[in-house]
Scaffold this active site. Structure first.
Site, PDB file in Angstrom:
ATOM      1  N   LYS A 253       8.766 -12.013   9.540  1.00  0.00           N
ATOM      2  CA  LYS A 253       7.360 -11.252   9.388  1.00  0.00           C
ATOM      3  C   LYS A 253       6.158 -12.072   9.173  1.00  0.00           C
ATOM      4  CE  LYS A 253       4.704  -8.704   6.211  1.00  0.00           C
ATOM      5  NZ  LYS A 253       4.207  -8.874   5.250  1.00  0.00           N
TER       6      LYS A 253
ATOM      7  N   LYS B  25      10.186 -10.848  -5.603  1.00  0.00           N
ATOM      8  CA  LYS B  25       9.628 -12.297  -6.472  1.00  0.00           C
ATOM      9  C   LYS B  25      10.505 -12.551  -7.673  1.00  0.00           C
ATOM     10  CE  LYS B  25       4.839 -12.908  -5.217  1.00  0.00           C
ATOM     11  NZ  LYS B  25       3.427 -12.825  -5.454  1.00  0.00           N
TER      12      LYS B  25
ATOM     13  N   LYS C 207       1.074 -14.284   4.711  1.00  0.00           N
ATOM     14  CA  LYS C 207       0.374 -15.507   4.154  1.00  0.00           C
ATOM     15  C   LYS C 207       1.536 -16.289   2.990  1.00  0.00           C
ATOM     16  CE  LYS C 207      -2.762 -12.590   3.377  1.00  0.00           C
ATOM     17  NZ  LYS C 207      -3.814 -11.466   2.732  1.00  0.00           N
TER      18      LYS C 207
HETATM   19  P1  ADP Z   1       0.725 -10.721   3.508  1.00  0.00           P
HETATM   20  O1  ADP Z   1       1.861 -10.513   3.840  1.00  0.00           O
HETATM   21  O2  ADP Z   1      -0.012 -11.839   4.721  1.00  0.00           O
HETATM   22  O3  ADP Z   1       0.218 -11.302   1.924  1.00  0.00           O
HETATM   23  P2  ADP Z   1      -0.716  -8.504   2.874  1.00  0.00           P
HETATM   24  O4  ADP Z   1       0.332  -7.970   2.026  1.00  0.00           O
HETATM   25  O5  ADP Z   1      -2.215  -8.914   2.211  1.00  0.00           O
HETATM   26  O6  ADP Z   1      -0.378  -9.681   3.799  1.00  0.00           O
HETATM   27  O7  ADP Z   1      -1.179  -7.276   3.966  1.00  0.00           O
HETATM   28  C1  ADP Z   1      -2.276  -6.632   4.282  1.00  0.00           C
HETATM   29  C2  ADP Z   1      -2.111  -5.691   5.212  1.00  0.00           C
HETATM   30  O8  ADP Z   1      -1.980  -6.261   6.358  1.00  0.00           O
HETATM   31  C3  ADP Z   1      -1.154  -4.795   4.869  1.00  0.00           C
HETATM   32  O9  ADP Z   1      -1.402  -3.426   5.450  1.00  0.00           O
HETATM   33  C4  ADP Z   1       0.003  -5.031   5.507  1.00  0.00           C
HETATM   34  O10 ADP Z   1       0.895  -4.018   5.929  1.00  0.00           O
HETATM   35  C5  ADP Z   1      -0.531  -5.498   6.995  1.00  0.00           C
HETATM   36  N1  ADP Z   1       0.420  -6.747   7.375  1.00  0.00           N
HETATM   37  C6  ADP Z   1       0.406  -8.037   6.711  1.00  0.00           C
HETATM   38  N2  ADP Z   1       1.452  -8.677   7.370  1.00  0.00           N
HETATM   39  C7  ADP Z   1       1.761  -8.010   8.577  1.00  0.00           C
HETATM   40  C8  ADP Z   1       2.702  -8.031   9.518  1.00  0.00           C
HETATM   41  N3  ADP Z   1       3.291  -9.332  10.003  1.00  0.00           N
HETATM   42  N4  ADP Z   1       2.915  -7.192  10.360  1.00  0.00           N
HETATM   43  C9  ADP Z   1       1.926  -5.851  10.317  1.00  0.00           C
HETATM   44  N5  ADP Z   1       1.425  -5.700   9.541  1.00  0.00           N
HETATM   45  C10 ADP Z   1       1.226  -6.629   8.354  1.00  0.00           C
END
Ligand code: ADP
Ligand code: TRP
Length: 321
Positions: free
Chosen positions: A189, A110, A192
């Protein structure tokens, strides 16, 4: 053996969250004492709308329960219902080198992009360490992107144990190879923050539109495609459809004759079908919010009963008591 993981209520949950973290966590609930929580304190580092936080927290609870989290088997709670964790975070922060936090992607990415960063975001991994250590957790199932945070947790716990005597269990991250990184609609990847998500629960028309809008190359349907296994729709299909269906689509794509439109239609149908039982369960739960609030309250009481003695142990060992 205690298994622990958390998820932020920062927006609708998607296939990356489901296959990377929720499904492995749900599968593990039969194998030990599972503690899963909604990381609402963590969401404060990036979400500044109080109503959205309340709404998202309830949505995560509904999503997780609908997907199979069983409150008879797992302790399911909201992070901020155990405020002891913030005291432990302070204690741990005093043994956390700045350089360790400066290396963390959550902050580094960030700030490199020039986005505004607050102290909470910088200190985020310390709060996460407190989450893990306060429950004497052994195993932490997370997606690949959270591995670094669990390593920071280990470093901090080792340092505390060296400085103040044996206090914390040293946790291990558990990452599923095949779903460590679920790709999003653009092939990056799924996240959100990248706007490339397919939600677990969403409006049918919108989700269909998202799937049909996945960009493909300009090869004609007839052309054989030797790189069929690299195709994004095939990769996503492998998450939601049975193996024989995937093999059939992949073979037809490889040989030529299968158009991308038909492939995406197939992907959408299987994706929609994959979550159909969960969708029904979610609708039932949404009609019974008292039950959902009750699950979280009971979970918080159980979690607190574990956290308090661990915090006391830490306070004693470092001379606060
Ligand atoms: P985001 O990247 O959408 O903000 P988070 O950081 O809130 O998601 O992730 C919540 C959980 O989901 C974590 O354990 C993260 O490793 C897993 N996760 C998020 N996106 C992925 C992805 N594309 N593939 C595998 N695991 C993911
Ligand atoms: N940082 C995690 C995420 O964004 C959520 C989280 C907070 C967590 N505390 C945790 C995950 C403790 C595992 C263990 O996904």
């Amino acid at each position: 053996m205690r298994i622990l993981s958390g998820i932020q209520p920062s927006g609708a949950l998607h296939l990356g969250n489901y296959f990377g973290m929720m499904r492995p966590a749900i599968e593990l609930q039969a194998r030990g004492e599972a503690f899963y929580f909604i990381a609402d304190y963590h969401s404060m580092t990036s979400l500044f709308d109080a109503d959205a936080r309340r709404r998202n927290t309830l949505d995560v609870a509904l999503d997780f329960l609908a997907c199979g989290l069983d409150p008879q088997k797992s302790v399911f709670f909201r992070q901020s219902d155990v405020p002891e964790v913030t005291e432990l975070a302070w204690i741990l922060s005093t043994l956390t080198p700045m350089s360790l936090l400066e290396k963390c992607h959550s902050f580094k990415d960030k700030s490199a992009k020039g986005l505004p960063v607050n102290h909470g975001l910088f200190a985020y991994p310390v709060l996460m360490a407190a989450d893990i250590l306060i429950y004497d957790s052994h195993i932490v199932p997370v997606g690949q992107d959270q591995k670094q945070h669990v390593e920071v947790t280990r470093d901090i716990a080792i340092k505390f144990n060296e400085q103040y005597g044996p206090t914390f269990v040293i946790p291990e991250p558990q990452i599923r190879g095949e779903t460590a990184k679920v790709p999003g609609l653009d092939g990056e990847k799924m996240s959100k923050s990248y706007g490339n998500t397919l939600e677990i629960f969403g409006e049918e028309k919108l989700l269909r539109k998202k799937v049909m809008g996945i960009r493909m190359d300009s090869r004609t349907p007839e052309e054989p495609k030797p790189d069929a296994d690299q195709n994004l729709a095939i990769q996503l299909l492998k998450l939601v459809a049975p193996a024989d269906v995937c093999l059939d689509f992949e073979t037809r794509l490889r040989a030529g004759g299968l158009g991308y439109g038909d492939l995406k239609k197939g992907l959408f149908e299987h994706y929609w079908e994959h979550f159909s039982d969960a969708r029904k369960k979610r609708a039932e739960l949404a009609g019974n919010l008292d039950y959902v609030h009750g699950v979280l309250a009971a979970g918080a009481a159980k979690a607190r009963a574990v956290a308090q003695p661990v915090l006391k142990r830490a306070r004693k060992n470092c001379g606060l008591e």
